[in-house]
Design a protein around this motif. Structure first.
Motif, PDB file in Angstrom:
ATOM      1  N   ILE A 144      73.514   3.506  50.145  1.00 20.79           N
ATOM      2  CA  ILE A 144      72.902   4.833  50.125  1.00 20.79           C
ATOM      3  C   ILE A 144      72.544   5.187  48.686  1.00 20.79           C
ATOM      4  O   ILE A 144      73.411   5.212  47.805  1.00 20.79           O
ATOM      5  CB  ILE A 144      73.857   5.876  50.726  1.00 20.79           C
ATOM      6  N   ALA A 145      71.279   5.491  48.451  1.00 20.36           N
ATOM      7  CA  ALA A 145      70.803   5.730  47.088  1.00 20.36           C
ATOM      8  C   ALA A 145      71.005   7.166  46.631  1.00 20.36           C
ATOM      9  O   ALA A 145      71.145   7.423  45.431  1.00 20.36           O
ATOM     10  CB  ALA A 145      69.319   5.362  46.992  1.00 20.36           C
ATOM     11  N   ASN A 146      71.003   8.103  47.562  1.00 23.03           N
ATOM     12  CA  ASN A 146      71.107   9.517  47.190  1.00 23.03           C
ATOM     13  C   ASN A 146      72.500   9.863  46.672  1.00 23.03           C
ATOM     14  O   ASN A 146      73.503   9.352  47.174  1.00 23.03           O
ATOM     15  CB  ASN A 146      70.775  10.405  48.390  1.00 23.03           C
ATOM     16  N   GLU A 147      72.556  10.752  45.689  1.00 25.38           N
ATOM     17  CA  GLU A 147      73.833  11.217  45.156  1.00 25.38           C
ATOM     18  C   GLU A 147      74.563  12.065  46.194  1.00 25.38           C
ATOM     19  O   GLU A 147      73.936  12.769  46.991  1.00 25.38           O
ATOM     20  CB  GLU A 147      73.614  12.052  43.886  1.00 25.38           C
ATOM     21  N   VAL A 148      75.884  11.998  46.182  1.00 18.85           N
ATOM     22  CA  VAL A 148      76.694  12.798  47.096  1.00 18.85           C
ATOM     23  C   VAL A 148      76.546  14.278  46.749  1.00 18.85           C
ATOM     24  O   VAL A 148      76.579  14.665  45.572  1.00 18.85           O
ATOM     25  CB  VAL A 148      78.177  12.381  47.021  1.00 18.85           C
ATOM     26  N   LEU A 149      76.398  15.092  47.782  1.00 24.94           N
ATOM     27  CA  LEU A 149      76.340  16.543  47.618  1.00 24.94           C
ATOM     28  C   LEU A 149      77.752  17.115  47.733  1.00 24.94           C
ATOM     29  O   LEU A 149      78.590  16.570  48.458  1.00 24.94           O
ATOM     30  CB  LEU A 149      75.439  17.160  48.689  1.00 24.94           C
ATOM     31  N   HIS A 150      78.018  18.234  47.054  1.00 21.82           N
ATOM     32  CA  HIS A 150      79.365  18.802  47.016  1.00 21.82           C
ATOM     33  C   HIS A 150      79.347  20.294  47.313  1.00 21.82           C
ATOM     34  O   HIS A 150      78.492  21.020  46.806  1.00 21.82           O
ATOM     35  CB  HIS A 150      80.005  18.579  45.644  1.00 21.82           C
ATOM     36  N   LEU A 151      80.324  20.732  48.116  1.00 25.98           N
ATOM     37  CA  LEU A 151      80.531  22.163  48.339  1.00 25.98           C
ATOM     38  C   LEU A 151      81.841  22.661  47.730  1.00 25.98           C
ATOM     39  O   LEU A 151      82.033  23.865  47.573  1.00 25.98           O
ATOM     40  CB  LEU A 151      80.495  22.485  49.839  1.00 25.98           C
ATOM     41  N   ASP A 152      82.773  21.760  47.438  1.00 24.60           N
ATOM     42  CA  ASP A 152      84.022  22.094  46.738  1.00 24.60           C
ATOM     43  C   ASP A 152      84.855  23.170  47.431  1.00 24.60           C
ATOM     44  O   ASP A 152      85.473  24.014  46.782  1.00 24.60           O
ATOM     45  CB  ASP A 152      83.735  22.512  45.289  1.00 24.60           C
TER      46      ASP A 152
END
Length: 207
Positions: A63-71
């Motif tokens: 997977i090329a996309n960066e991980v998204l974060h909600l924290d």
């Protein structure tokens, strides 16, 4: 594709093989909901470390996309209007066709709460299908994916989650579950599979 993962490692354990098969042909995004700090009982650097491990695992799956974060707080997730608004904004921006979620009946409170809240958000979106994946509890499977061709890739991604592996033998547990789910595949050579409960996002029959 959008993958909603409550904690680092859920994305790999639950649907890593399927993601490895989809990644060459699909635009896959992964969203980490909590901060992964172990609920505050682990060393202070745990959150940052687990996020790094998750990024490595996602890259390993192709997977090329960066991980998204909600924290959101790990182990103490609360279904709030701010969480729902943040998720709705991500879905609106990415416009995924399919969304992977932990099973509604998962015994981990974060998993079940995040799954239910997310499912309700997705009912008001243009998402076509919700695919519930397995981590702590089996799903009432409607579909299985043969992950035998990418099993070594999934294993390598699991091994990226070094911190989690200190506290549980997740690799063997995953292999056992995936071997069991291969019973749904036609008989023949030894194989491994991931199982899903699949439904329409808008007319979700599991809610």
């Amino acid at each position: 594709m959008l993958v909603i993962a409550p904690h680092p490692d859920d994305e790999t354990l639950g649907c890593g093989g399927t993601l490895a098969r989809l990644a060459p042909a699909c635009d896959v995004h992964v969203l980490l909901v909590t901060n992964g700090d172990g609920g505050g009982d682990l060393p202070p650097e745990t959150s940052a470390l687990r996020k790094q491990e998750m990024a490595a695992a996602v890259r390993t799956l192709g997977i090329a996309n960066e991980v998204l974060h909600l924290d959101e707080p790990d182990g103490r997730f609360d279904d709030t209007s701010s969480f729902r608004a943040a998720l709705a904004a991500i879905v609106q921006r990415l416009q995924p066709d399919w969304v992977f979620l932990p099973w509604l009946g998962d015994s981990h409170p974060d998993h079940s709460r995040i799954s239910r809240a997310s499912s309700q958000v997705l009912r008001r979106s243009a998402v076509q299908r919700v695919l519930y994946y397995e981590t702590w509890n089996p799903v009432p499977a409607t579909h299985v994916v043969d992950i035998t061709p990418v099993l070594e890739t999934k294993k390598a991604a699991v091994l990226c989650h070094v911190t989690a592996l200190k506290y549980g033998n997740y690799l063997d547990a995953m292999l056992g579950l995936n071997a069991y789910r291969a019973l749904y595949l036609p008989p023949g050579e030894r194989r491994w599979a991931e199982a899903y409960a699949v439904t329409s996002a808008r007319d979700n029959r599991f809610l």
